[in-house]
Enzyme design. Structure first.
Site, PDB file in Angstrom:
ATOM      1  N   PRO A  25      28.397 -13.188 -65.124  1.00 13.29           N
ATOM      2  CA  PRO A  25      28.176 -12.980 -66.560  1.00 13.29           C
ATOM      3  C   PRO A  25      29.116 -11.891 -67.051  1.00 13.29           C
ATOM      4  CG  PRO A  25      26.423 -11.943 -65.288  1.00 13.29           C
ATOM      5  CD  PRO A  25      27.283 -12.687 -64.303  1.00 13.29           C
ATOM      6  N   MET A  27      30.389  -9.967 -70.736  1.00 10.14           N
ATOM      7  CA  MET A  27      30.208  -9.809 -72.171  1.00 10.14           C
ATOM      8  C   MET A  27      31.456 -10.252 -72.927  1.00 10.14           C
ATOM      9  SD  MET A  27      27.149  -8.781 -72.758  1.00 10.14           S
ATOM     10  CE  MET A  27      27.285  -8.269 -74.467  1.00 10.14           C
ATOM     11  N   CYS A 109      24.687  -3.054 -65.475  1.00 14.62           N
ATOM     12  CA  CYS A 109      25.680  -2.691 -66.476  1.00 14.62           C
ATOM     13  C   CYS A 109      25.592  -1.202 -66.801  1.00 14.62           C
ATOM     14  CB  CYS A 109      25.481  -3.516 -67.743  1.00 14.62           C
ATOM     15  SG  CYS A 109      26.678  -3.128 -69.043  1.00 14.62           S
ATOM     16  N   GLY A 221      32.057  -7.982 -56.964  1.00 17.22           N
ATOM     17  CA  GLY A 221      32.890  -6.808 -57.127  1.00 17.22           C
ATOM     18  C   GLY A 221      34.230  -6.920 -56.439  1.00 17.22           C
ATOM     19  N   ARG A 243      36.307 -11.473 -63.201  1.00 17.48           N
ATOM     20  CA  ARG A 243      37.566 -11.538 -63.924  1.00 17.48           C
ATOM     21  C   ARG A 243      38.586 -12.477 -63.299  1.00 17.48           C
ATOM     22  NH1 ARG A 243      34.633  -8.010 -65.647  1.00 17.48           N
ATOM     23  NH2 ARG A 243      34.881  -7.099 -67.713  1.00 17.48           N
TER      24      ARG A 243
END
Length: 346
Positions: A25, A27, A109, A221, A243
């Protein structure tokens, strides 16, 4: 959460654990348009929404916040933020009603905005509250409730601190923990710095799995390639890419064959684009803008000739009010000009 699907090639049922490979997930990134695109590349990876706060769901536009791109989006998890057990339980029930396969509780987060609302990583300091939230949500829904956390926060970052957090939360009904293998500094570092500066400690997550073999442990991570993902799977139950999956999305095309079904078809870049044409047309017909969708597609040709021209064409033209499917078709033609090898999966 095990599922059964029929493969295109064999028609046989394949049982798999979606947590084996997840797209994180993120943002402002993993909205319904992004998920519609990613689903053209991988049928089996578990996708996630952006984090949505429980108050937003209770008081906001639920269709805008929770609406999916279509039935083909599954398996997909709704990530919730909050700290009020009753509000989270109600939001989880609403999310289940929208068809989500899992409710994931964000306890990882580290942003200031999230902390001000008593959401995210700061809750790792209150494992009893996290347990209450999980228990209330699990009592309201039939789908699994999972937790995404860090290995620690601030000075509460010992191996014993992580073990105690898991020991308190797991009995509340959480059987799956997605663990970002960095601690978070709640003061002094930005969210971006918290993704880069605290050192990765994959071995701690491995040891957590070894100590709690009955739990599903997913590692997150800094994982950038499928080769790295495969190496982690020797120690944990699943991997989560963020990412890397978003910025170089074509790596997702190999996920199904590599991690779920050796007979799975690998889509070409063009097939992935063509797969979203109907979705693009529906979105435009409903008054949406082309750029809402294609901003998630910009990295598709990363690493191949003319990728820069593809990105430039979409970046310059997709935001225009008159931009339509033809704009996307033009970008694909630009990217694949003089590149006949792109017609085949790599």
């Amino acid at each position: 959460m095990f599922s059964s699907v029929s493969t295109e090639r064999t028609g046989k049922s394949v049982f798999y654990q979606p947590h084996r490979f997840c797209v994180a997930p993120m943002m402002d990134w993993t909205d319904r348009h992004c998920r519609a695109f990613h689903r053209q590349l991988t049928r089996h990876a578990l996708l996630f929404t952006e984090m949505v706060t429980a108050p937003a769901i209770l008081h906001g536009d639920r269709q805008r916040l929770l609406g999916m791109s279509g039935e083909g989006e599954h398996p997909v998890a709704l990530q919730l933020g909050g700290s009020d057990p009753a509000a989270l339980a109600e939001a989880a029930a609403i999310g289940e009603g929208f068809g989500y396969d899992e409710i994931n509780f964000n306890v990882g987060c580290p942003s200031d905005r999230v902390q001000e609302g008593r959401f995210g990583a700061c809750l790792m300091a209150e494992p009893e509250l996290v347990a209450q939230c999980v228990a209330r949500m699990q009592a309201r829904v039939k789908v699994p409730v999972t937790v995404k956390c860090r290995i620690g926060i601030d000075d509460q970052d010992s191996e014993g601190d992580l073990q105690r957090f898991i020991d308190v939360v797991a009995p509340a009904g959480c059987r799956t923990f997605i663990v970002h293998a960095r601690k978070a500094w709640l003061q002094g570092l930005s969210p971006k710095q918290n993704r880069e500066i605290p050192p990765l400690d994959y071995a701690r997550v491995y040891r957590l799995k070894a100590a709690r073999p009955e739990l599903t442990i997913v590692i997150n991570g800094g994982i950038a390639t499928l080769e790295e993902a495969a190496a982690h799977l020797a120690h944990v139950d699943g991997v989560m890419l963020g990412r890397a999956a978003y910025q170089t999305p074509y790596i997702l095309a190999e996920v199904d064959r590599r991690f779920f079904d050796p007979g799975a078809k690998v889509s070409t870049r063009r097939e992935a684009i063509e797969g979203i044409y109907p979705y693009v047309e529906r979105h435009l017909a409903s008054g949406g803008r082309l750029n809402n969708i294609v901003r998630h597609v910009l990295g598709l040709y990363h690493g191949v000739p003319r990728a820069r021209l593809f990105r430039r064409h979409l970046s310059e033209n997709a935001p225009r009010s008159a931009a339509g499917l033809a704009t996307l078709l033009e970008a694909v033609a630009i990217a694949e000009a003089s590149n006949p090898q792109l017609a085949a999966a790599e």
